[in-house]
Design a protein around this motif. Structure first.
Motif, PDB file in Angstrom:
ATOM      1  N   ARG A 175      -1.858   0.417   6.389  1.00  0.00           N
ATOM      2  CA  ARG A 175      -1.007   1.559   6.065  1.00  0.00           C
ATOM      3  C   ARG A 175      -1.827   2.823   5.847  1.00  0.00           C
ATOM      4  NH1 ARG A 175       4.124   1.668   4.707  1.00  0.00           N
ATOM      5  NH2 ARG A 175       4.139  -0.585   4.435  1.00  0.00           N
ATOM      6  N   CYS A 176      -3.027   2.681   5.308  1.00  0.00           N
ATOM      7  CA  CYS A 176      -3.824   3.847   4.903  1.00  0.00           C
ATOM      8  C   CYS A 176      -4.938   4.201   5.878  1.00  0.00           C
ATOM      9  CB  CYS A 176      -4.417   3.599   3.511  1.00  0.00           C
ATOM     10  SG  CYS A 176      -3.164   3.334   2.231  1.00  0.00           S
ATOM     11  N   ARG A 177      -5.069   3.454   6.972  1.00  0.00           N
ATOM     12  CA  ARG A 177      -6.192   3.652   7.889  1.00  0.00           C
ATOM     13  C   ARG A 177      -6.297   5.091   8.394  1.00  0.00           C
ATOM     14  NH1 ARG A 177      -8.873  -0.322  10.133  1.00  0.00           N
ATOM     15  NH2 ARG A 177      -7.109  -1.759  10.051  1.00  0.00           N
TER      16      ARG A 177
ATOM     17  N   LEU B 247      -5.333   7.928   7.002  1.00  0.00           N
ATOM     18  CA  LEU B 247      -5.856   8.813   5.959  1.00  0.00           C
ATOM     19  C   LEU B 247      -7.343   8.574   5.737  1.00  0.00           C
ATOM     20  CD1 LEU B 247      -2.936   8.697   3.359  1.00  0.00           C
ATOM     21  CD2 LEU B 247      -3.608  10.632   4.792  1.00  0.00           C
ATOM     22  N   CYS B 248      -7.759   7.314   5.792  1.00  0.00           N
ATOM     23  CA  CYS B 248      -9.189   7.009   5.621  1.00  0.00           C
ATOM     24  C   CYS B 248     -10.003   7.606   6.773  1.00  0.00           C
ATOM     25  CB  CYS B 248      -9.399   5.496   5.528  1.00  0.00           C
ATOM     26  SG  CYS B 248      -8.708   4.770   4.030  1.00  0.00           S
TER      27      CYS B 248
ATOM     28  N   VAL C 166      -0.547   3.483  -2.819  1.00  0.00           N
ATOM     29  CA  VAL C 166      -1.915   3.881  -2.480  1.00  0.00           C
ATOM     30  C   VAL C 166      -1.884   5.008  -1.456  1.00  0.00           C
ATOM     31  CG1 VAL C 166      -4.064   3.115  -1.384  1.00  0.00           C
ATOM     32  CG2 VAL C 166      -2.906   1.629  -3.037  1.00  0.00           C
ATOM     33  N   HIS C 167      -1.056   4.869  -0.440  1.00  0.00           N
ATOM     34  CA  HIS C 167      -0.942   5.907   0.586  1.00  0.00           C
ATOM     35  C   HIS C 167      -0.524   7.231  -0.038  1.00  0.00           C
ATOM     36  CE1 HIS C 167       0.722   8.131   4.026  1.00  0.00           C
ATOM     37  NE2 HIS C 167      -0.095   7.397   4.778  1.00  0.00           N
TER      38      HIS C 167
ATOM     39  N   THR D 283      -2.448  -2.954   2.967  1.00  0.00           N
ATOM     40  CA  THR D 283      -2.799  -1.644   2.408  1.00  0.00           C
ATOM     41  C   THR D 283      -3.735  -0.897   3.346  1.00  0.00           C
ATOM     42  OG1 THR D 283      -2.483  -2.374   0.123  1.00  0.00           O
ATOM     43  CG2 THR D 283      -3.935  -0.491   0.460  1.00  0.00           C
TER      44      THR D 283
ATOM     45  N   GLY E  24       0.757  -1.251   0.000  1.00  0.00           N
ATOM     46  CA  GLY E  24       0.000   0.000   0.000  1.00  0.00           C
ATOM     47  C   GLY E  24       0.780   1.290   0.000  1.00  0.00           C
TER      48      GLY E  24
ATOM     49  N   LEU F  15     -10.933   5.163  -0.036  1.00  0.00           N
ATOM     50  CA  LEU F  15     -10.217   3.962  -0.460  1.00  0.00           C
ATOM     51  C   LEU F  15     -11.201   2.807  -0.534  1.00  0.00           C
ATOM     52  CD1 LEU F  15      -7.686   2.228  -1.027  1.00  0.00           C
ATOM     53  CD2 LEU F  15      -7.389   2.037   1.461  1.00  0.00           C
TER      54      LEU F  15
ATOM     55  N   LEU G   7      -3.527   8.710  -1.964  1.00  0.00           N
ATOM     56  CA  LEU G   7      -4.552   9.219  -1.050  1.00  0.00           C
ATOM     57  C   LEU G   7      -4.100  10.513  -0.390  1.00  0.00           C
ATOM     58  CD1 LEU G   7      -5.648   5.911   0.749  1.00  0.00           C
ATOM     59  CD2 LEU G   7      -6.978   7.199  -0.947  1.00  0.00           C
ATOM     60  N   ALA G   8      -2.816  10.576  -0.021  1.00  0.00           N
ATOM     61  CA  ALA G   8      -2.286  11.776   0.634  1.00  0.00           C
ATOM     62  C   ALA G   8      -2.360  12.990  -0.286  1.00  0.00           C
ATOM     63  CB  ALA G   8      -0.846  11.537   1.089  1.00  0.00           C
TER      64      ALA G   8
END
Length: 197
Positions: A87-89, A91-92, A61-62, A84, A58, A98, A65-66
């Motif tokens: 790693r992205c929680r 930001l979500c 993806v991060h 993924t 991820g 996502l 999203l950033a």
């Protein structure tokens, strides 16, 4: 299938179990610069819908999203989708969009004409049918939609630009990129757009 073949399959092709988690750690280390580099190549990413094929752990993806993209990440490995999400929680939780899907380049469940950009980093080399995968990706892109691919040169079969053209893309650029760091593998990278009708 021998132990070595199982480790490659479970560690990198469709990561599963402890070898998949180990493969994810190696991908996070070895592919990080390339993932961020490809994410940086997406122009005016804010408010774009981006399809990431094979997000691995991820990192790309991060990065997307950033920068404000909405991302659909498709991977055949639940281990990688879970990595993924971890790693992205953050930001979500701050409002990033996502969507995670179990699937492949040819079976992803993404609707036709719903994506602005599609990204593939270090997995096109293991697609069983590259033209079929590229054709399926082209169908989900909006008019003028863009494809960005990066692949390990040493494992990439020749003919990627021709396969893209056969799938309905106009190839704009192909180049080599040297990721920073010791032991990083030379990448072949390609930018293409949905060809005009």
């Amino acid at each position: 299938m021998g132990l070595g073949d199982r480790m490659v399959s479970n560690g990198f092709q469709i990561p599963a179990g402890w070898t998949g988690r180990l493969g994810g750690l190696l991908m996070a280390s070895g592919n990080a610069a390339t993932e961020r580099h490809i994410a940086d190549l997406v122009p005016e990413v804010r408010s774009k819908d981006v399809l990431v094929l094979g997000p691995g752990p991820g990192i790309g993806v991060h990065a997307l999203l950033a920068r404000g993209a909405s991302v659909v990440a498709v991977d055949p490995s639940p281990v990688m989708l879970a990595a993924t999400l971890r790693r992205c929680r953050g930001l979500c939780e701050q409002g990033a969009t996502l969507t995670l899907r179990t699937g492949t380049a040819t079976s992803h469940g993404v609707g036709h004409g719903t994506v602005d950009v599609a990204v593939s980093v270090n997995n096109v080399m293991i697609w069983p049918d590259r033209v079929a995968g590229l054709t399926s990706i082209r169908q989900v892109l909006r008019p003028g939609g863009e494809l960005l691919v990066s692949a390990h040169e040493k494992w990439l079969k020749p003919g990627l630009p021709d396969d893209c053209r056969e799938a309905g893309f106009a190839v704009e650029q192909e180049w080599r990129w040297e990721p920073p760091g010791r032991g990083a593998s030379t990448a072949v990278q390609l930018r293409a757009r949905v060809a005009s009708a």
